[in-house]
Design an enzyme around this catalytic site. Sequence first.
Site, PDB file in Angstrom:
ATOM      1  N   LYS A  80       0.855  -1.192   0.000  1.00 20.58           N
ATOM      2  CA  LYS A  80       0.000   0.000   0.000  1.00 20.58           C
ATOM      3  C   LYS A  80       0.883   1.231   0.000  1.00 20.58           C
ATOM      4  O   LYS A  80       2.045   1.188   0.450  1.00 20.58           O
ATOM      5  CB  LYS A  80      -0.906   0.023   1.240  1.00 20.58           C
ATOM      6  CG  LYS A  80      -2.199   0.776   1.032  1.00 20.58           C
ATOM      7  CD  LYS A  80      -3.179  -0.020   0.192  1.00 20.58           C
ATOM      8  CE  LYS A  80      -4.536   0.640   0.125  1.00 20.58           C
ATOM      9  NZ  LYS A  80      -5.519  -0.200  -0.561  1.00 20.58           N
ATOM     10  N   GLY A 178     -21.442   5.723   5.330  1.00 17.31           N
ATOM     11  CA  GLY A 178     -20.584   6.202   4.255  1.00 17.31           C
ATOM     12  C   GLY A 178     -21.121   5.815   2.891  1.00 17.31           C
ATOM     13  O   GLY A 178     -21.153   4.632   2.550  1.00 17.31           O
ATOM     14  N   VAL A 179     -21.580   6.815   2.124  1.00 15.18           N
ATOM     15  CA  VAL A 179     -22.122   6.530   0.789  1.00 15.18           C
ATOM     16  C   VAL A 179     -21.293   7.251  -0.269  1.00 15.18           C
ATOM     17  O   VAL A 179     -21.801   7.940  -1.142  1.00 15.18           O
ATOM     18  CB  VAL A 179     -23.623   6.893   0.682  1.00 15.18           C
ATOM     19  CG1 VAL A 179     -24.473   5.842   1.354  1.00 15.18           C
ATOM     20  CG2 VAL A 179     -23.909   8.282   1.275  1.00 15.18           C
ATOM     21  N   GLY A 180     -19.965   7.072  -0.158  1.00 11.85           N
ATOM     22  CA  GLY A 180     -19.064   7.531  -1.202  1.00 11.85           C
ATOM     23  C   GLY A 180     -19.150   6.579  -2.376  1.00 11.85           C
ATOM     24  O   GLY A 180     -20.159   5.899  -2.576  1.00 11.85           O
ATOM     25  N   VAL A 182     -17.910   3.517  -3.249  1.00  8.36           N
ATOM     26  CA  VAL A 182     -18.254   2.101  -3.052  1.00  8.36           C
ATOM     27  C   VAL A 182     -19.551   1.965  -2.243  1.00  8.36           C
ATOM     28  O   VAL A 182     -20.404   1.135  -2.564  1.00  8.36           O
ATOM     29  CB  VAL A 182     -17.109   1.349  -2.360  1.00  8.36           C
ATOM     30  CG1 VAL A 182     -17.439  -0.133  -2.244  1.00  8.36           C
ATOM     31  CG2 VAL A 182     -15.812   1.514  -3.132  1.00  8.36           C
TER      32      VAL A 182
END
Length: 345
Positions: A80, A178-180, A182
Site C-alpha cells: 500500500k 458512508g455513501v461515497g 463504493v
Amino acid sequence: MHTLKEMPVEGYERVLAFRDPAAGLRGFLAIHSTALGPAVGGVRLWRYASEDEALTDVLRLSRAMTYKAALAELPCGGGKAVIIAHPELQRDPAFEAYGGVVESLGGRFFTGPDVGIIPADLAAIARATHHVACGSAAGPDHSHEETALGVWHGMRACLDFAGLRRARPHRARVAIQGVGSVGLQLARLLKREGMELLVADIDPSRARQVAEELGAEVVPPDEILTARCDVLAPCALGGVITVETARQIQARIVCGCANNILATPEAGDELARRGILYAPDYLVNAGGLIAGVEFYLLKRRDSTASLARIYDRMQQVLELAQQRGVSTARVADELAEARLRAAER
C-alpha cells in the site's frame, strides 16, 4: 526528484518514506509480503494529522492487502502507499514522482486507485511507470461496482447463515455508514435486491441525495453504528468498531466495504461473544482486487465466477467460527496465514 528512506519494520519486507520537495510530495509505501507474488495495493491521498498517523495507516492497509490476496487465492502479495494531502501539494507532478517511486521497485509493487484518487492522478503515475492500474476500455474501470458486488455476496452468506433471508425475504434492514463511491454502489445494489436502507455520511448533502435516489432513511453519522437494523455496513474509513462500540451495536450482522473495520482483534471477539456475525472486511471487499489482479496479472476479462466465490468463502469462515467458538476475524486470519506459510515453504 524523489528521495527514498528505508524504514525497517518487523514483519514487513520493505517500508519506504518518499519525498519530492519541489512537488510537495510526502508519503509512505509499505510492502508487507511478496510470498505469493508481487505486492499489489492502491495509493491513498488523505489529510493525515501527522506522519506517524500516515505510517500507521499504510502498515495496517498493506498487511490487510496481503491477507485479502491470500484468502482470495490470488497470485500476489500485499502492499500500500499513502500520500499526505496538504495545501502545498502539486498534484500532477507529485503523482508522477510517486510513479517514479513505484518504478524504482522493479515490478515488486503494482499500484492503483484508493481513497482520494482521481483518473488524472493515475494518468500522472502512468507517465513514470507501467506498474499501475489505469481504467480503460480494455481494462476494469468499475472496481467500485466489483467491490460492492463482492460485499453483497458476503452479506448474502451472512443473511443465509443467520436465517434472515428465509425469515424476512428481500426486506432486511441495512444501515450503511458512508455513501461515497463504493458505499453508493452497495446501496444501489441492495435497493435492487429489495433491502430497506438507512444511510449516513459526513457530507449531509450526499446522504440526502442518496436517500432521495433510493428511498432511504437518513441517519446522523454519530448514530448509524448503533441504529436498529439487521445489517450494519461500514463503508467509510477503518477502525470504527472498538470493543465499546461492539457492545452497543444492535445489528445481527456487520458486513461492509471499509478496510480494517475492527479497531482491534478484541472488538471482533466482542462481536462474537454477543452473537453478531462479522464478515471480515478483507474477505468480502476483495472484489476490486480480484478483478484487477485477474485482468492485469492473469489476463482474464471476466471475474464474475471469482467474485461469486466470496459467498462460499464467507460460508466456510462462518461455519469454522461456529465450530471452534471463536470470532470470524480470527478464523479468516488463520486461513490467510496458512496459505502464506504454505507459500513460504
